[in-house]
Write a protein that holds these residues in place. Structure first.
Motif, PDB file in Angstrom:
ATOM      1  N   ASP A 210       0.810  -1.217   0.000  1.00 37.10           N
ATOM      2  CA  ASP A 210       0.000   0.000   0.000  1.00 37.10           C
ATOM      3  C   ASP A 210       0.845   1.269   0.000  1.00 37.10           C
ATOM      4  O   ASP A 210       0.309   2.357  -0.195  1.00 37.10           O
ATOM      5  CB  ASP A 210      -0.909   0.039   1.230  1.00 37.10           C
ATOM      6  N   ILE A 211       2.134   1.154   0.230  1.00 32.83           N
ATOM      7  CA  ILE A 211       3.009   2.324   0.288  1.00 32.83           C
ATOM      8  C   ILE A 211       3.366   2.740  -1.137  1.00 32.83           C
ATOM      9  O   ILE A 211       3.947   1.966  -1.892  1.00 32.83           O
ATOM     10  CB  ILE A 211       4.278   2.035   1.104  1.00 32.83           C
ATOM     11  N   PRO A 212       3.024   3.978  -1.520  1.00 32.76           N
ATOM     12  CA  PRO A 212       3.317   4.400  -2.883  1.00 32.76           C
ATOM     13  C   PRO A 212       4.830   4.536  -3.121  1.00 32.76           C
ATOM     14  O   PRO A 212       5.575   4.945  -2.230  1.00 32.76           O
ATOM     15  CB  PRO A 212       2.623   5.755  -3.009  1.00 32.76           C
TER      16      PRO A 212
ATOM     17  N   ALA B 144       0.340  11.137  -1.061  1.00 30.53           N
ATOM     18  CA  ALA B 144       0.909  10.207  -0.080  1.00 30.53           C
ATOM     19  C   ALA B 144       0.990  10.851   1.300  1.00 30.53           C
ATOM     20  O   ALA B 144       0.671  10.221   2.305  1.00 30.53           O
ATOM     21  CB  ALA B 144       2.294   9.748  -0.536  1.00 30.53           C
TER      22      ALA B 144
ATOM     23  N   SER C 260      -2.536  11.096   2.834  1.00 33.92           N
ATOM     24  CA  SER C 260      -3.291   9.866   3.077  1.00 33.92           C
ATOM     25  C   SER C 260      -2.566   9.029   4.127  1.00 33.92           C
ATOM     26  O   SER C 260      -2.822   9.168   5.315  1.00 33.92           O
ATOM     27  CB  SER C 260      -3.522   9.089   1.783  1.00 33.92           C
ATOM     28  N   SER C 261      -1.637   8.213   3.720  1.00 37.11           N
ATOM     29  CA  SER C 261      -0.940   7.348   4.672  1.00 37.11           C
ATOM     30  C   SER C 261       0.177   8.073   5.422  1.00 37.11           C
ATOM     31  O   SER C 261       0.567   7.672   6.508  1.00 37.11           O
ATOM     32  CB  SER C 261      -0.337   6.146   3.948  1.00 37.11           C
TER      33      SER C 261
ATOM     34  N   MET D  80       5.825   7.225   2.082  1.00 40.98           N
ATOM     35  CA  MET D  80       6.071   6.915   0.679  1.00 40.98           C
ATOM     36  C   MET D  80       7.495   6.396   0.555  1.00 40.98           C
ATOM     37  O   MET D  80       8.321   6.616   1.436  1.00 40.98           O
ATOM     38  CB  MET D  80       5.893   8.154  -0.189  1.00 40.98           C
TER      39      MET D  80
END
Length: 88
Positions: free
Chosen positions: A6-8, A33, A36-37, A40
């Protein structure tokens, strides 16, 4: 909780060249990025950019500087439609 998948992964190489649509795409990916989370993985850092311990220590000094100084050092580029969002 997300997974590593899920990590861009963002190739930041366009940030080190002249303005282009690819650079704008990278800007948007970083903002997405970060908002959201909050994490990255980046690729594309030019080899000419030092990344040793000394360079890391110098970079981290910026976060110890007073806010007024950090704001003066900021690029202050912004989208007039989004005046509270700073790039720099």
């Amino acid at each position: 909780m997300g997974t590593a998948a899920d990590i861009p992964i963002i190739d930041i190489a366009p940030l080190f060249g002249p303005w282009s649509e690819a650079r704008a795409v990278v800007d948007r990916a970083i903002i997405a990025a970060a908002t959201s989370s909050g994490v990255m993985t980046i690729t594309g850092l030019p080899q000419a950019i030092p990344s040793d311990d000394r360079a890391r220590r110098q970079l981290l000094r910026l976060f110890e500087a007073p806010r007024a100084l950090r704001e003066r050092l900021a690029c202050n580029r912004h989208d007039p439609a989004r005046p509270l969002l700073r790039h720099g």
